[in-house]
Design a protein around this motif. Sequence first.
Motif, short mmCIF file in Angstrom:
data_model
loop_
_atom_site.label_atom_id
_atom_site.label_comp_id
_atom_site.label_asym_id
_atom_site.label_seq_id
_atom_site.Cartn_x
_atom_site.Cartn_y
_atom_site.Cartn_z
N ASP A 136 0.84 -1.20 0.00
CA ASP A 136 0.00 0.00 0.00
C ASP A 136 0.88 1.25 0.00
O ASP A 136 0.76 2.13 0.86
CB ASP A 136 -0.94 0.01 1.21
CG ASP A 136 -1.99 1.11 1.10
OD1 ASP A 136 -2.32 1.51 -0.02
OD2 ASP A 136 -2.47 1.57 2.16
N THR A 137 1.75 1.33 -0.98
CA THR A 137 2.74 2.41 -1.01
C THR A 137 2.99 2.87 -2.44
O THR A 137 2.44 2.31 -3.40
CB THR A 137 4.06 1.93 -0.37
OG1 THR A 137 4.91 3.04 -0.16
CG2 THR A 137 4.77 0.90 -1.23
N SER A 138 3.82 3.88 -2.57
CA SER A 138 4.32 4.33 -3.87
C SER A 138 5.71 3.75 -4.08
O SER A 138 6.45 3.55 -3.11
CB SER A 138 4.39 5.86 -3.92
OG SER A 138 3.15 6.45 -3.62
N ALA A 139 6.08 3.51 -5.34
CA ALA A 139 7.40 2.94 -5.61
C ALA A 139 7.80 3.20 -7.05
O ALA A 139 6.97 3.52 -7.90
CB ALA A 139 7.42 1.44 -5.32
N ILE A 140 9.10 3.05 -7.29
CA ILE A 140 9.63 3.20 -8.64
C ILE A 140 10.55 2.01 -8.94
O ILE A 140 11.09 1.39 -8.03
CB ILE A 140 10.42 4.51 -8.82
CG1 ILE A 140 11.74 4.47 -8.04
CG2 ILE A 140 9.59 5.71 -8.39
CD1 ILE A 140 12.69 5.63 -8.33
N LEU A 141 10.73 1.73 -10.22
CA LEU A 141 11.80 0.82 -10.61
C LEU A 141 13.11 1.60 -10.57
O LEU A 141 13.18 2.76 -10.98
CB LEU A 141 11.58 0.27 -12.02
CG LEU A 141 10.46 -0.77 -12.20
CD1 LEU A 141 10.43 -1.23 -13.65
CD2 LEU A 141 10.63 -1.95 -11.26
N ALA A 142 14.17 0.95 -10.08
CA ALA A 142 15.48 1.59 -10.00
C ALA A 142 16.53 0.50 -9.91
O ALA A 142 16.24 -0.63 -9.53
CB ALA A 142 15.57 2.51 -8.78
N ILE A 143 17.77 0.85 -10.26
CA ILE A 143 18.87 -0.09 -10.15
C ILE A 143 19.99 0.54 -9.31
O ILE A 143 20.21 1.75 -9.38
CB ILE A 143 19.41 -0.52 -11.52
CG1 ILE A 143 19.83 0.67 -12.37
CG2 ILE A 143 18.40 -1.38 -12.26
CD1 ILE A 143 20.49 0.30 -13.68
N PRO A 144 20.70 -0.27 -8.53
CA PRO A 144 21.81 0.27 -7.75
C PRO A 144 22.89 0.84 -8.68
O PRO A 144 23.17 0.27 -9.73
CB PRO A 144 22.33 -0.95 -6.97
CG PRO A 144 21.24 -1.95 -7.02
CD PRO A 144 20.52 -1.73 -8.30
N VAL A 145 23.48 1.94 -8.28
CA VAL A 145 24.58 2.53 -9.05
C VAL A 145 25.78 1.59 -8.97
O VAL A 145 26.18 1.15 -7.89
CB VAL A 145 24.94 3.92 -8.51
CG1 VAL A 145 26.23 4.44 -9.16
CG2 VAL A 145 23.79 4.89 -8.78
#
Length: 239
Positions: A136-145
């Motif tokens: 029940d949250t907001s999220a994004i796709l992302a990759i570790p640097v």
Amino acid sequence: MKPRQTQTSQIKLWAIIPAAGSGSRFSKTQLKQYQTIQDKTVLEYTIDRLNTLSLEGYVLAVNEQDSVARTLNFTALEKIHFCQGGTERVHSVLNALYYLTDLASDNDYVLVHDAARPCVSAQNLKELVDYCIKKDTSAILAIPVRDTLKFATEHHIQHTVSRDYLWQAQTPQMAKLGVLREAIEKALNDKINITDEASALEHAGVVVDVVQGRSDNIKITYADDLELARLILAAQQRH
């Protein structure tokens, strides 16, 4: 007795694709989302991927001079909507959110995805949606640097930046419609520079999580990215 609906089945999903930008870093005369790979435009590939989800509909925010978008053979044509794009990406997204406000509930989820990001995997999309609904949250796709980062002024390195806790943001970025709309309105009113949807949510004090994406979810920004996208799509089709 009717079968009990799961929480997921009660959640409605919508997608927003801001596609009104000039893409000047790609070309001064050609729009990157309308470049073709194997006789299909980048934008059509992008829509194909989004439609692996059970979307209620998707909104393309396009420039009023755009004569191409409405002629393309998108998947799930019955779900497509068009709205007026804005001067910047953030304005296009907000226009699409206003458009959806008449069709959807503020508690419906919206995924905002770059028009020129055609390689996002169906598995990653599902993982993002499942995560947001479960938490029940907001999220994004992302990759570790991964690379070593340098802070430099006038081409001179000042120091090395630690990679710990640094993530490279991707799209889609997902939030509830009402939450995202109010966050963007607040950021614009406060004259905050909005580079993605998460930055607006952060400014509004909304918790945003990261769901690990994949490095092949590239955004076509420069002309040579088109060839890379072509290779990635071919590799994905083989597997």
